[in-house]
Design a protein around this motif. Sequence first.
Motif, PDB file in Angstrom:
ATOM      1  N   VAL A  12     -27.152  97.156   1.247  1.00  0.00           N
ATOM      2  CA  VAL A  12     -25.869  96.748   1.855  1.00  0.00           C
ATOM      3  C   VAL A  12     -26.223  96.171   3.036  1.00  0.00           C
ATOM      4  O   VAL A  12     -26.625  96.733   4.169  1.00  0.00           O
ATOM      5  N   GLU A  34     -17.840  91.160   2.935  1.00  0.00           N
ATOM      6  CA  GLU A  34     -17.751  92.225   1.926  1.00  0.00           C
ATOM      7  C   GLU A  34     -17.614  91.617   0.607  1.00  0.00           C
ATOM      8  O   GLU A  34     -18.083  91.766  -0.412  1.00  0.00           O
ATOM      9  N   PRO A  65     -24.398 101.360   4.424  1.00  0.00           N
ATOM     10  CA  PRO A  65     -23.574 101.418   3.062  1.00  0.00           C
ATOM     11  C   PRO A  65     -22.155 101.866   3.408  1.00  0.00           C
ATOM     12  O   PRO A  65     -21.188 101.661   2.713  1.00  0.00           O
ATOM     13  N   SER A  66     -22.177 102.924   4.331  1.00  0.00           N
ATOM     14  CA  SER A  66     -20.856 103.597   4.733  1.00  0.00           C
ATOM     15  C   SER A  66     -19.778 102.764   5.316  1.00  0.00           C
ATOM     16  O   SER A  66     -18.641 103.097   5.677  1.00  0.00           O
ATOM     17  N   LEU A  68     -19.003 100.053   4.231  1.00  0.00           N
ATOM     18  CA  LEU A  68     -18.064  99.361   3.252  1.00  0.00           C
ATOM     19  C   LEU A  68     -16.844  99.934   3.111  1.00  0.00           C
ATOM     20  O   LEU A  68     -16.305 101.098   3.381  1.00  0.00           O
ATOM     21  N   LEU A  73     -16.631  99.946  -1.937  1.00  0.00           N
ATOM     22  CA  LEU A  73     -17.561 101.226  -2.493  1.00  0.00           C
ATOM     23  C   LEU A  73     -17.187 101.534  -3.803  1.00  0.00           C
ATOM     24  O   LEU A  73     -18.063 101.543  -4.666  1.00  0.00           O
ATOM     25  N   LYS A  74     -15.761 101.399  -4.092  1.00  0.00           N
ATOM     26  CA  LYS A  74     -15.380 101.769  -5.492  1.00  0.00           C
ATOM     27  C   LYS A  74     -16.009 100.726  -6.485  1.00  0.00           C
ATOM     28  O   LYS A  74     -16.561 101.171  -7.935  1.00  0.00           O
ATOM     29  N   LEU A  77     -19.650 101.026  -6.843  1.00  0.00           N
ATOM     30  CA  LEU A  77     -20.388 102.489  -7.406  1.00  0.00           C
ATOM     31  C   LEU A  77     -20.191 102.322  -8.983  1.00  0.00           C
ATOM     32  O   LEU A  77     -20.794 102.664  -9.720  1.00  0.00           O
ATOM     33  N   ILE A  94     -27.457 107.936  -0.793  1.00  0.00           N
ATOM     34  CA  ILE A  94     -26.876 106.844   0.143  1.00  0.00           C
ATOM     35  C   ILE A  94     -26.970 107.075   1.375  1.00  0.00           C
ATOM     36  O   ILE A  94     -26.941 108.294   1.911  1.00  0.00           O
ATOM     37  N   LYS A 105     -14.248 108.896   2.083  1.00  0.00           N
ATOM     38  CA  LYS A 105     -15.239 108.418   1.543  1.00  0.00           C
ATOM     39  C   LYS A 105     -16.089 109.388   0.934  1.00  0.00           C
ATOM     40  O   LYS A 105     -16.871 109.208  -0.114  1.00  0.00           O
ATOM     41  N   LEU A 109     -17.838 109.227  -2.846  1.00  0.00           N
ATOM     42  CA  LEU A 109     -19.406 109.278  -3.101  1.00  0.00           C
ATOM     43  C   LEU A 109     -19.470 110.279  -3.917  1.00  0.00           C
ATOM     44  O   LEU A 109     -20.309 110.249  -5.095  1.00  0.00           O
TER      45      LEU A 109
END
Length: 379
Positions: A12, A34, A65-66, A68, A73-74, A77, A94, A105, A109
């Motif tokens: 990411v 993004e 990554p966090s 995003l 993220l959805k 993933l 992650i 978040k 995850l």
Amino acid sequence: MTAFFSSLYVHVPFCVKKCKYCSFYSLPYDEDLEKLYIKALLKEIEIAKQLPHLLKTLYIGGGTPSCLSIHGLKKLLSSLRESFKIASELEFSIEINPKTVSGEKLDLLKDYGINRLSIGVQSFNDKELLFLGRIHNAQDAVRTVEIALEKGFENISIDLIYGIPGQTLKGWEESLHIAVNMHIRHISLYELSIEKNTPLREEILKGKFLLPSEDDITGMYEFATDFLREKGFIKYEISNFAKRGFECKHNITYWLRMPYLGLGPSAHSFIDRKRFHNPSDLFAYSESLQSGELAWIEDYRVDELEELREKIFLGLRMTEGITITQKCLLEFMKNFEREKLLTFSENRVKLTDRGMLVSNEIFALVLSHIDSCPVCKQE
Ligand code: SF4
């Protein structure tokens, strides 16, 4: 292409702000970027899922990554989950940074099966964090670990950096004490390295800061090794310590040189004995996927001699060591036994704790022997 892979890495490429010591590829986070990234990544996943695989480890790293969005993220993933064949016992990691992760978040995850968090803490000392250009403070880091534990994450790793200008052995000890008191299962320790083209390097060249002395850095590593062992952590690699059973399976695939696929800009892959990387530029990466092919740029093919070199600088990092069958090389490496830098048990070679302190020098000497020795080249 016939090679099979069991490990997948997703890069990411965004951070809130660039830390002054960092040379990884990342861009400041932006909603439009993004969208571009997720669109390109989903396309890459569509192509990559056709390669033969069964995932045992999946690692989302960066960048941050966090940072995003929940929506981004959805998408990422769910696409990973729906596209790839996944083994029943998946290690799914992650990287997260304090300040860019919320309870919401973390719930997300967990819902998608992430079972390992790697938290970029770096230090529990506010002055050191400020120096490094991090966006969080020590309290944010502690709170992030606490929330992750409350949310039920059992496998939490943190990164810590030593060798920071102004850092004292006492300050380092305090960070380690805080870390082990928080029920984390894995700690990665990195010596601050001064990378080209970073603001930190410029500042050091201008004489703005002094790095700690070699003796201080050695003292910090030695203290950490002894202290973490005492607290039940196993040193399984030069920079990595874990409670038994919590060693990072994904990173072990790199050191053991097993095949893996990397997705996202600048991600590296090792497939079919070839090393590849994606363009280190989000736009070039996105553009090259338009062709319907992976964006791979081939670095080199790993022939037998290269395999031997890689075994030295990757495999020997692990405390379980490597097996060397080449007689000439084994004889050369025995020179390091006298100085108590390597140990030998028949053909098995391992770095000692002392050897780990000078591992780069040992690797360089062994590699230069391999490159210049006609016997090694033939064996
Ligand atoms: S958060 Fe990590 S990847 Fe991003 S700039 Fe800082 S060190 Fe680099």
